[in-house]
Design an enzyme around this catalytic site. Structure first.
Site, PDB file in Angstrom:
ATOM      1  N   TYR A 228      34.857  38.442  45.921  1.00 27.41           N
ATOM      2  CA  TYR A 228      34.342  37.459  46.874  1.00 27.41           C
ATOM      3  C   TYR A 228      35.449  36.587  47.468  1.00 27.41           C
ATOM      4  O   TYR A 228      35.386  36.183  48.620  1.00 27.41           O
ATOM      5  CB  TYR A 228      33.345  36.530  46.180  1.00 27.41           C
ATOM      6  CG  TYR A 228      31.963  37.123  46.020  1.00 27.41           C
ATOM      7  CD1 TYR A 228      31.202  37.460  47.137  1.00 27.41           C
ATOM      8  CD2 TYR A 228      31.408  37.324  44.768  1.00 27.41           C
ATOM      9  CE1 TYR A 228      29.930  37.993  47.008  1.00 27.41           C
ATOM     10  CE2 TYR A 228      30.137  37.848  44.623  1.00 27.41           C
ATOM     11  CZ  TYR A 228      29.397  38.184  45.750  1.00 27.41           C
ATOM     12  OH  TYR A 228      28.146  38.710  45.611  1.00 27.41           O
ATOM     13  N   THR A 259      32.604  46.573  49.289  1.00 26.42           N
ATOM     14  CA  THR A 259      32.653  45.122  49.168  1.00 26.42           C
ATOM     15  C   THR A 259      31.698  44.667  48.082  1.00 26.42           C
ATOM     16  O   THR A 259      30.752  45.380  47.713  1.00 26.42           O
ATOM     17  CB  THR A 259      32.240  44.425  50.475  1.00 26.42           C
ATOM     18  OG1 THR A 259      30.810  44.570  50.665  1.00 26.42           O
ATOM     19  CG2 THR A 259      32.973  44.986  51.673  1.00 26.42           C
ATOM     20  N   ASP A 260      31.931  43.468  47.582  1.00 27.41           N
ATOM     21  CA  ASP A 260      30.885  42.819  46.808  1.00 27.41           C
ATOM     22  C   ASP A 260      29.807  42.370  47.788  1.00 27.41           C
ATOM     23  O   ASP A 260      30.018  42.341  49.003  1.00 27.41           O
ATOM     24  CB  ASP A 260      31.448  41.634  46.023  1.00 27.41           C
ATOM     25  CG  ASP A 260      30.623  41.316  44.782  1.00 27.41           C
ATOM     26  OD1 ASP A 260      29.431  41.683  44.731  1.00 27.41           O
ATOM     27  OD2 ASP A 260      31.173  40.693  43.852  1.00 27.41           O
ATOM     28  N   TRP A 261      28.653  42.018  47.267  1.00 28.26           N
ATOM     29  CA  TRP A 261      27.486  41.758  48.101  1.00 28.26           C
ATOM     30  C   TRP A 261      27.694  40.488  48.944  1.00 28.26           C
ATOM     31  O   TRP A 261      27.980  39.418  48.420  1.00 28.26           O
ATOM     32  CB  TRP A 261      26.259  41.629  47.211  1.00 28.26           C
ATOM     33  CG  TRP A 261      25.553  42.922  46.898  1.00 28.26           C
ATOM     34  CD1 TRP A 261      24.207  43.156  47.000  1.00 28.26           C
ATOM     35  CD2 TRP A 261      26.124  44.169  46.435  1.00 28.26           C
ATOM     36  NE1 TRP A 261      23.923  44.460  46.642  1.00 28.26           N
ATOM     37  CE2 TRP A 261      25.061  45.105  46.295  1.00 28.26           C
ATOM     38  CE3 TRP A 261      27.405  44.598  46.156  1.00 28.26           C
ATOM     39  CZ2 TRP A 261      25.263  46.416  45.871  1.00 28.26           C
ATOM     40  CZ3 TRP A 261      27.621  45.908  45.727  1.00 28.26           C
ATOM     41  CH2 TRP A 261      26.567  46.796  45.596  1.00 28.26           C
ATOM     42  N   SER A 263      30.110  39.524  51.117  1.00 31.08           N
ATOM     43  CA  SER A 263      31.411  38.910  50.840  1.00 31.08           C
ATOM     44  C   SER A 263      32.389  38.985  52.004  1.00 31.08           C
ATOM     45  O   SER A 263      33.527  38.525  51.858  1.00 31.08           O
ATOM     46  CB  SER A 263      32.046  39.586  49.619  1.00 31.08           C
ATOM     47  OG  SER A 263      32.341  40.945  49.877  1.00 31.08           O
TER      48      SER A 263
END
Length: 704
Positions: A228, A259-261, A263
């Site tokens: 993030y 990607t992270d959620w 982010s």
């Protein structure tokens, strides 16, 4: 003593099959060529759809062209059953999955074979859940005891984390489940994590924060999740430096990057950074300042850029056989439920080997016939971390149930007893700690009522056993010298409290070691005062979203550079409360004199031997730890660094000679001028002991 359930033999056949499967896997070059052929069949709109996730937890495909969506599940304490996915017809939910101990407890075992078994068990349960990818393991370095996500990671030392990750990934991917290494890079705080800018130097990145990722990559991990936070001024998930230059360039990663959620926000940067898919996908486009279609229309990106973005994802799914597995939807693999008894045994074993006995004045193991008062926040409920790694489990055992199972005595559970109740008991067991979670930065201290209970118990009764059930270090300075015994039990999984109860009564001999340092005060930590003033230690998701709409951030300076954890405390001469690698046993061990060559002039392996003896009366396991240091460094270097360890099980009176094999690379530092590893010629010291603070033998080595 009770013989522990896990042996390396139990999984040897599966690992042999795994090695054969890895040998048969197509090369990255072949997979990439096939992916290019697939991309030639897709329309531009289909390609655009594949730049972002499908239905929150799916890698996107193009079903009309034979590319199915691939389901993924959350991780770090087993497989999380997620009922929040919008289209329930698209997702199979198993009735149960095993709740395993948190990753930090796995690291506390210092047992790489157990890490393989843990990864294998979670891999099979991922398949049973109908998924092809586990969103784990987590491996961010424990930099600050206040980080709410420390329990998902593997401690403060890069070598320990790397060896655990290597074996976890090997075990998992032998089941056909793809591991996703997370979170890349320098995601070491949860305080407004989407707005924190990790300012970190090149040496620290290479020596501290990337070795675990490199180990997972070399073990064959197919995917990596970016973090993030920003890294040196740019969000990791859209940073060309982080993804292309560092992850793919220096670390040699060829697989899928996600990607992270929620982010990332700048699609031009996303497409050109080396990123392959934005998660969770289109429903969150209000975060973005532009769109793929808009950029294409303006000529700021091209269709070739889109091809280059999604090709590694397609190649990875081809190479790991995920498209074949999901071509008819989520596969039903309920037959894997037959493995649950073995998985429960692995969960129990991880807790039995990962619980750390920090103090024992002789009260443990408990004698029979005593009246036990069990108190504290975790007396009647099973401890567990929160967030995406929260796993429901089955056959949950609470502290109360576990002690009743193990003790032939009366156990009375009262979460908040009074002074008289504490005073009258023969023995008081306090099951206390913290509730840690992602998105949360917690204080170093426990909550006031939990701290007050421990202090009152120690004042009322001379026989107090404190079970600390937490995801990272807490302040114990006010009562650690007053408690009769302290066990660090982490978040031990569904069978973990039974394992800890078995330790309390002596059925299991504790062998866990701290994978991080517990400081006396947070003021001693290298993370102290690196946070900007005025930021609170927690936040709400609403406030986070309000801030996130506007791309502002705060700077988090890694002023300590490579001096993380015990490297900091030892180099700065700060005595911790409990040092890295520390843990007691019910028996005693003697570690003999380390022997090594006096000098080395070539690249041949450097062999170090040391004899270990169980000098006590019961069987037990000791972790022999080898550290190295440079006597006259040309740059700032830690006082010493862990480079090898081995956990050895010995019967009473048994002796064993352990051999460690080092290379010159183990003595190197990262030269940020030449951007390469450098081993200086000169004098070095090899340190051997059973914690970073208890070195029992040293020997000199000259590198010519």
């Amino acid at each position: 003593m009770k013989k522990l359930l896990f042996t390396a033999v139990a999984v040897s056949l599966s690992f042999a099959a795994m090695a054969q499967k890895k040998a048969e896997m197509m090369s990255w070059e072949e997979a990439t060529a096939k992916a290019s052929e697939v991309l030639a069949t897709l329309s531009l709109e289909e390609k655009i759809d594949m730049t972002h996730g499908h239905n929150k937890f799916f890698l996107p495909g193009a079903p009309a062209k034979g590319l199915p969506h691939v389901f993924m599940v959350d991780a770090s304490a087993g497989v999380r059953i997620n009922h929040s996915i919008p289209d329930q017809n698209e997702v199979r939910h198993p009735e149960k999955t095993t709740q395993f101990p948190a990753n930090i407890m796995l690291a506390s075992t210092f047992n790489t074979e157990l890490a393989k078994a843990y990864g294998e068990a979670v891999g099979y349960e991922t398949r049973m859940a109908g998924a092809g990818v586990l969103l784990g393991p987590g491996m961010n370095i424990y930099r600050s005891s206040q980080c709410g996500r420390n329990f998902e990671y593997l401690g403060e030392d890069p070598y320990l984390a790397a060896t655990m990750v290597e074996n976890y990934v090997t075990g998992m991917q032998g089941t056909g489940t793809m591991a996703c290494l997370k979170h890349f890079l320098c995601n070491n705080t949860e305080l407004l994590r989407k707005l924190s800018n990790s300012i970190v130097d090149e040496r620290a990145i290479m020596e501290i924060y990337t070795p675990a990722f490199k180990a997972g990559i070399d073990a064959g991990a197919g995917s990596v999740m970016t973090s993030y936070n920003l890294v040196n001024g740019e969000w990791a998930g859209q940073s060309k430096y982080v993804i292309t230059d560092l992850l793919r360039g220096r670390l040699g990663f060829k697989g899928l990057v996600m990607t992270d959620w929620q982010s990332v926000f700048d699609w031009k940067k996303i497409v050109l950074s080396g990123q392959n898919v934005e998660m969770p996908g289109a429903p969150n486009e209000f975060y973005h300042i532009n769109s793929v279609r808009e950029l294409l229309a303006k000529g700021e990106i091209t269709e070739k850029n889109i091809d280059d973005m999604i090709r590694p994802m397609v190649a990875t799914c081809i190479r790991y056989g995920l498209y074949d597995r999901f071509k008819n939807g989520q596969p039903n693999e309920d037959h894997l439920e037959a493995k649950f008894p073995h998985h429960e045994a692995v969960s129990y074993q991880t807790a039995a080997e990962g619980a750390v006995l920090l103090k024992n004045n002789g009260i443990l193991p408990l004698k029979e016939g005593q009246q036990i008062l069990l108190a504290g926040r975790w007396a009647k409920t099973a401890p567990q971390g929160g967030g995406s790694s929260k796993v429901k489990g089955f056959n949950q055992v609470t502290s109360e149930q576990a002690l009743l199972n193990s003790l032939r005595a009366k156990v009375t559970a009262v979460e908040k007893p009074n002074y008289i109740q504490l005073q009258k008991a023969d023995v008081v067991v306090i099951a206390t700690g913290t509730l840690d979670s992602e998105s949360y930065e917690r204080p170093f201290t426990m909550q006031e009522e939990d701290e007050a209970l421990v202090r009152m118990a120690c004042a009322a009764n001379k026989n107090v056993i404190v079970l600390v059930l937490s995801g990272s270090g807490i302040d114990m300075s006010a009562w650690s010298d007053k408690a009769s015994a302290i066990i660090y039990g982490w978040y031990p999984g569904q069978s973990g409290m039974q394992a800890i109860a078995d330790i309390i009564v002596g059925k299991v001999n504790p062998s866990g070691k701290l994978p991080m340092t517990i400081e006396k005060s947070f003021k001693d930590s290298p993370a102290y005062l690196t946070m900007p003033k005025g930021l609170k230690t927690s936040h709400t998701q609403k406030n986070l979203n309000e801030l996130w709409i506007y791309p502002r951030h705060y700077d988090l300076e890694y002023k300590e550079s490579v001096l993380v954890g015990y490297r900091w405390y030892e180099t700065k001469g700060i005595e911790p409360l409990y040092p890295f690698g520390f843990g007691l046993s019910y028996t005693t061990f003697e570690i003999g004199k380390a022997k090594a060559p006096k000098s080395v002039a070539d690249d041949k392996p450097i062999k170090v031997t040391v004899r270990v003896e169980n000098t006590g009366k019961v069987a037990g396991a000791e972790v022999v730890q080898l550290y190295v240091s440079e006597n006259n460094p040309t740059v700032l270097r830690p006082k010493k660094e862990l480079k090898r360890y081995e956990k050895v099980q010995l019967a009473p009176g048994e002796k064993k000679t352990i051999s460690f094999e080092l290379s010159k690379r183990d003595f190197a530092f990262w030269n940020d001028k030449t951007h390469a590893w450098q081993t200086n010629k000169g004098e070095y010291t090899i340190h051997v002991g059973n914690s970073s603070a208890n070195i029992t033998s040293t020997c000199a080595l000259v590198i010519e």
